[in-house]
Design a protein around this motif. Structure first.
Motif, mmCIF file in Angstrom:
data_model
loop_
_atom_site.group_PDB
_atom_site.id
_atom_site.type_symbol
_atom_site.label_atom_id
_atom_site.label_comp_id
_atom_site.label_asym_id
_atom_site.label_seq_id
_atom_site.Cartn_x
_atom_site.Cartn_y
_atom_site.Cartn_z
ATOM 1 N N TYR A 263 34.555 19.798 40.442
ATOM 2 C CA TYR A 263 35.157 20.597 39.364
ATOM 3 C C TYR A 263 34.196 20.486 38.203
ATOM 4 N N ASP A 264 33.563 21.580 37.839
ATOM 5 C CA ASP A 264 32.569 21.488 36.778
ATOM 6 C C ASP A 264 33.011 22.308 35.574
ATOM 7 N N LEU A 265 32.247 22.202 34.488
ATOM 8 C CA LEU A 265 32.562 22.962 33.284
ATOM 9 C C LEU A 265 31.999 24.369 33.417
ATOM 10 N N ARG A 266 32.758 25.321 32.880
ATOM 11 C CA ARG A 266 32.326 26.714 32.962
ATOM 12 C C ARG A 266 31.363 26.999 31.809
ATOM 13 N N LEU A 267 30.301 26.207 31.728
ATOM 14 C CA LEU A 267 29.340 26.360 30.630
ATOM 15 C C LEU A 267 27.975 26.652 31.235
ATOM 16 N N ALA A 268 27.381 27.758 30.845
ATOM 17 C CA ALA A 268 26.137 28.192 31.483
ATOM 18 C C ALA A 268 24.995 27.214 31.229
ATOM 19 N N LEU A 269 24.381 26.755 32.296
ATOM 20 C CA LEU A 269 23.127 25.969 32.256
ATOM 21 C C LEU A 269 23.205 24.710 31.389
ATOM 22 N N TYR A 270 24.427 24.179 31.145
ATOM 23 C CA TYR A 270 24.520 23.109 30.121
ATOM 24 C C TYR A 270 23.710 21.864 30.485
ATOM 25 N N GLN A 271 23.503 21.618 31.801
ATOM 26 C CA GLN A 271 22.757 20.400 32.151
ATOM 27 C C GLN A 271 21.256 20.538 31.935
ATOM 28 N N HIS A 272 20.824 21.772 31.654
ATOM 29 C CA HIS A 272 19.386 21.993 31.433
ATOM 30 C C HIS A 272 19.132 22.502 30.013
ATOM 31 N N TRP A 273 20.144 22.367 29.149
ATOM 32 C CA TRP A 273 20.098 22.932 27.810
ATOM 33 C C TRP A 273 20.749 21.894 26.904
ATOM 34 N N SER A 274 21.062 22.260 25.661
ATOM 35 C CA SER A 274 21.904 21.349 24.880
ATOM 36 C C SER A 274 23.338 21.867 25.010
ATOM 37 N N LEU A 275 24.287 20.964 24.846
ATOM 38 C CA LEU A 275 25.695 21.344 24.966
ATOM 39 C C LEU A 275 26.034 22.434 23.934
ATOM 40 N N TYR A 276 25.427 22.303 22.760
ATOM 41 C CA TYR A 276 25.691 23.252 21.670
ATOM 42 C C TYR A 276 25.242 24.663 22.059
#
Length: 555
Positions: A263-276
């Motif tokens: 179950y992951d977060l629906r946030l685009a590319l967050y692991q390769h970017w900053s969370l912000y």
């Protein structure tokens, strides 16, 4: 069947098609089948490729193209040529369904195709000619003759009436069947199924099937229900391929790969970017928080404060964040997201681990591959983008994948900035039966949006954001037509129509048929070159009459 034959592969330009292609290439390699691969981005390229190769090849495989038109009529193949079609576009053309000598459809058994019955749409004309030849004169009494003649006239009138009724019903049945465009099971999943039935499925193929399905979800082509069902099917395969004993966990080799459900977060590319950056450039969070407004930016700060994450941590690369924060990050974000009305921030997906340190989620790969395929930065032959995108799917090519991730970030930023400027300058206008937005020449990043996948992604993000920002209840239920400059020298625009953004949307799109009708009724100079019927190219000066025709057609 294909063992000693050379095969021509015609592959459309979308991520699902690329994944299906990778699986098929791996299967061909197992069986030493020779093939030639030709990327096709539309009907024109497909016809050209067929004409160029029809003398050397007897077998043609179409991936994500070809199902929704009458292939025999368009390509006029010789009788000994055979087409295999693996295409998620629906509805499938009825001639393709009922011609099983030359056209072999690759579809999943349980796909609900709703095909009309054969007798309702095809009938033999010989029946009508038989009775015409029966009533020749046979030298009987004149009165007898007249009676026979009258009966005959009545019978023929009845037959004609029946035929007219049958034709009217046929038109109605076909209209209902062909009215909406939608998507069936991902082609990569269909190909994986094939590999599994042949007992040749490998973990790599399974990963490509996952990426193909995720592409349908990222591009918003299938319903949430369909996505969750297919995830469940793939999850069983994942546990079959990736089960390991706990003690082996520590002895992973450096070149192994492991797929995991999560179950992951629906946030685009967050692991390769900053969370912000990811929060700002993901359509779901950006639309929910209304980040194009000052008020929205304030809500973002409140959201971060609610999670108790220091700004310094949020704005640096995800990899560099404090381990202590990262451990419970998903739970923290979800808890705060619920308070801010973002109840669907969690999504079922898969991730892949290469060796020790490389981890990617399925959506990372989709964004990266799609960006490589529609890269507008380098001029060169069209096929180079296709080949790069195809290569980025192999695990040996991490450098290409990282290049794709960088491009994807640029693209997501460009989409978010364009959405913000369209909403802040009120570029989305209600035209009655639909919303309309047109990008002007000279808008930043406008070149990117002359490509179909990027334009569709922009349109879907824009509609989501508009629905969140508008006060009008009526506008919230409308579909959107978006136009962008295609080729300035030739004076053409590209236009895409997308269905309304509602919770219960079935993702069915009626714009394909509507575009065809509007083009016919106005003689607008249009080009229906895309495999998605709801994307059309037309001359800039014909745009207003085309739109007027659409308004009166859909009102």
């Amino acid at each position: 069947l294909l063992f000693f034959q050379r095969v021509l592969l015609l592959v459309a330009s979308d991520v699902d098609a690329l994944c299906a292609c990778k699986i098929l290439q791996a299967l061909f390699q197992c069986d030493h089948v020779q093939y030639t691969l030709v990327p096709v981005s539309g009907w024109q390229e497909l016809e050209t490729a067929f004409l160029e190769h029809k003398d050397q090849f007897k077998y043609f495989i179409f991936i994500n193209c070809g199902a929704n038109v009458d292939l025999l009529e368009i390509l006029q193949p010789e009788e000994d040529i055979i087409f295999f079609v693996c295409d998620s576009h629906r509805p499938i053309n009825v001639v393709n369904v009922y011609n099983d000598t030359q056209i072999k459809l690759l579809v999943k058994q349980d796909d609900d195709l709703d095909i009309p019955a054969y007798d309702d749409i095809f009938r033999d004309d010989e029946e009508d000619e038989e009775e015409d030849s029966e009533n020749e004169s046979d030298g009987s009494e004149p009165s007898e003759k007249r009676r026979r003649f009258e009966e005959d006239v009545i019978e023929r009138t009845m037959k004609r009436r029946q035929r007219r009724e049958w034709e009217a019903r046929r038109r109605e049945i076909l209209f209902d069947y062909e009215q909406y465009e939608y998507h069936g099971t991902s082609s990569a999943m269909v190909m994986f199924d094939l590999a599994w039935i042949m007992s040749k499925d490998l973990n790599d193929m399974l990963w490509w099937a996952i990426v193909g399905l995720t592409d349908q979800w990222v591009q918003d082509k299938i319903t949430q229900m369909k996505y969750v069902t297919d995830i469940g099917i793939l999850q069983r395969h994942v546990s079959r391929h990736n089960h390991r004993n706990e003690d082996e966990e520590n002895s992973l080799s450096i070149d192994c790969m492991r797929i995991a459900f999560e179950y992951d977060l629906r946030l685009a590319l967050y692991q390769h970017w900053s969370l912000y950056e990811s929060l700002c450039n993901t359509s779901y969070t950006s639309a929910s928080l209304k980040l194009w407004s000052v008020q929205g930016q304030k809500r973002l700060q409140e959201f971060l404060a609610d999670m108790g994450l220091p700004l310094r941590q949020v704005k640096q690369k995800f990899n560099s964040m404090d381990m202590s924060l990262k451990e419970n990050l998903r739970e923290m974000i979800e808890e705060s997201a619920n308070k801010f009305g973002m109840k669907d921030l969690r999504v079922q997906t898969f991730s892949i681990h290469f060796g020790f340190k490389n981890k990617f989620s399925a959506s990372d790969i989709v964004y990266a591959t799609a960006s490589l395929m529609e890269n507008v930065e380098k001029e060169g032959p069209e096929t180079t983008n296709f080949i790069k995108a195809l290569d980025s799917l192999s695990r040996g090519n991490l450098d290409k994948l990282h290049q794709g991730l960088d491009l994807a970030k640029k693209q997501l930023r460009a989409i978010q900035q364009t959405v913000a400027s369209c909403i802040c300058t009120n570029l989305v206008i209600s035209q009655g039966p639909f919303l309309y937005c047109s990008l002007m020449e000279g808008t930043p990043d406008v070149k990117l949006f002359s490509r179909p996948v990027s334009l569709c992604l922009l349109s879907k993000y824009l509609l989501k954001s508009f629905v969140c920002s508008t006060k009008s209840k009526r506008c919230k239920l409308l579909p959107l037509i978006m136009a962008a400059p295609m080729d300035v020298e030739q004076g053409t625009v590209i236009m895409v129509g997308i269905p309304p953004e509602t919770e219960t949307s079935d993702k069915k799109n009626f714009f394909g048929r509507a575009f065809e009708k509007a083009a016919d009724s106005t003689n607008a100079r249009t080009l229906h070159n895309h495999f998605d019927m709801s994307i059309i190219e037309l001359k800039t000066e014909d745009r207003s009459k085309f739109l007027d025709a659409l308004i009166s057609l859909l009102s």
